[in-house]
Scaffold this active site. Structure first.
Site, short mmCIF file in Angstrom:
data_model
loop_
_atom_site.label_atom_id
_atom_site.label_comp_id
_atom_site.label_asym_id
_atom_site.label_seq_id
_atom_site.Cartn_x
_atom_site.Cartn_y
_atom_site.Cartn_z
N TYR A 1 -2.52 0.29 10.64
CA TYR A 1 -2.54 -0.21 9.25
C TYR A 1 -1.22 0.13 8.54
O TYR A 1 -0.58 -0.77 7.98
CB TYR A 1 -3.74 0.36 8.49
N SER B 1 0.85 -1.19 0.00
CA SER B 1 0.00 0.00 0.00
C SER B 1 0.89 1.24 0.00
O SER B 1 2.07 1.16 0.36
CB SER B 1 -0.87 0.01 1.26
#
Length: 277
Positions: A147, A134
């Protein structure tokens, strides 16, 4: 290697995994679609997908899936380790057990997937292992620190793994998408609601409210999952793919900002994007 590849995808029941499985099935590959929610993969099954139950936090289910694939196809050409989810909330407000659960999926779930397929890929002497990282693997986000932590740990793990496996003929590739319009938002909002009930949540009340508004708007206006799927398709047809692929111009720009201007500039951008009322 055959043009029609045997592909294992984790997290295929929604989002990027689902879109990638659908595209690769349309391209006539042999696709094993795995997830916990097998009921969500009925349409993939109608398209020819081979649906298997896999929980990436349970090593046994991964080994069973790999045994089925090898027993049926005698090879695994591509693994797309895609399972993951976002746990949101200010660091102080998130239960540590919830943070551990996120790492168990986003980091150790990928490690379990790799461990399950590596004996076969070493035996073959070829293969592609593609991992969904990501932009959060490069820059962090307020009211969502765990995250990025899981994705930055994943980046480090995969970089080391890539170097370890260079001599085996296996191509290890990271994909770094900017935000994608998927059901990713559902667990993110669920964990945010839970974090908002913690004893310290009142100190972050305004930040949490701003994040919820801005995050929802960002996800629902983001790029479609098929954009990532097309990159996966390109990677598996490339003999020597790049080590990592950024998805979306904003991802590329933020990486440049961090490299050239440093964390102070990234902090200003991310605070304005997520915490601006």
């Amino acid at each position: 290697m055959q043009n029609r590849k045997v592909i294992l995808i984790t997290g295929a029941s929604s989002g990027i995994g689902y879109a990638t499985a659908k595209l690769l099935l349309e391209e006539k590959h042999i696709v094993y679609c795995t997830a916990r929610r097998v009921d969500k993969m009925q349409e993939l099954q109608k398209l020819g997908g081979k649906v298997l139950y896999v929980d990436v936090t349970d090593e046994k289910t991964l080994k069973q899936a790999v045994q089925i694939i090898i027993g049926t196809e005698n090879r695994i050409d591509v693994v797309f380790a895609n399972s993951g989810y976002g746990c949101t909330g200010a660091l102080e407000t998130v239960d540590i057990e919830d943070a551990k659960a996120e790492f168990d999926v986003n980091l150790f779930g990928v490690a379990r997937t790799i461990k399950a397929v590596m004996p076969q890929m070493r035996k073959q002497g070829y293969g592609h292992i593609i991992v969904t990282s990501s932009l959060a693997g490069i820059v962090s986000t307020p009211i969502m620190p765990y995250y990025p932590a899981s994705k930055q740990a994943l980046e480090g793990m995969i970089d080391g793994f890539r170097m370890e496996t260079e001599k085996f003929g296996i191509k290890v590739v990271k994909i770094q998408p900017y935000f994608v319009d998927t059901s990713f938002i559902i667990p993110a909002m669920q964990t945010l609601s839970k974090a908002a009930t913690s004893e310290s949540a009142t100190a972050y009340k305004e930040q949490i409210a701003a994040f919820k508004k801005n995050f929802t708007k960002l996800i629902t206006s983001s790029q479609q999952a098929v954009k990532v799927a097309k990159i996966v398709s390109r990677i598996i047809s490339t003999k020597n793919p790049k080590r990592q692929y950024s998805v979306g111009i904003r991802c590329t720009l933020l990486k440049i900002v961090k490299r050239t201007l440093g964390n102070w500039a990234v902090d200003k951008i991310m605070i304005k994007r997520f915490l601006d009322k």
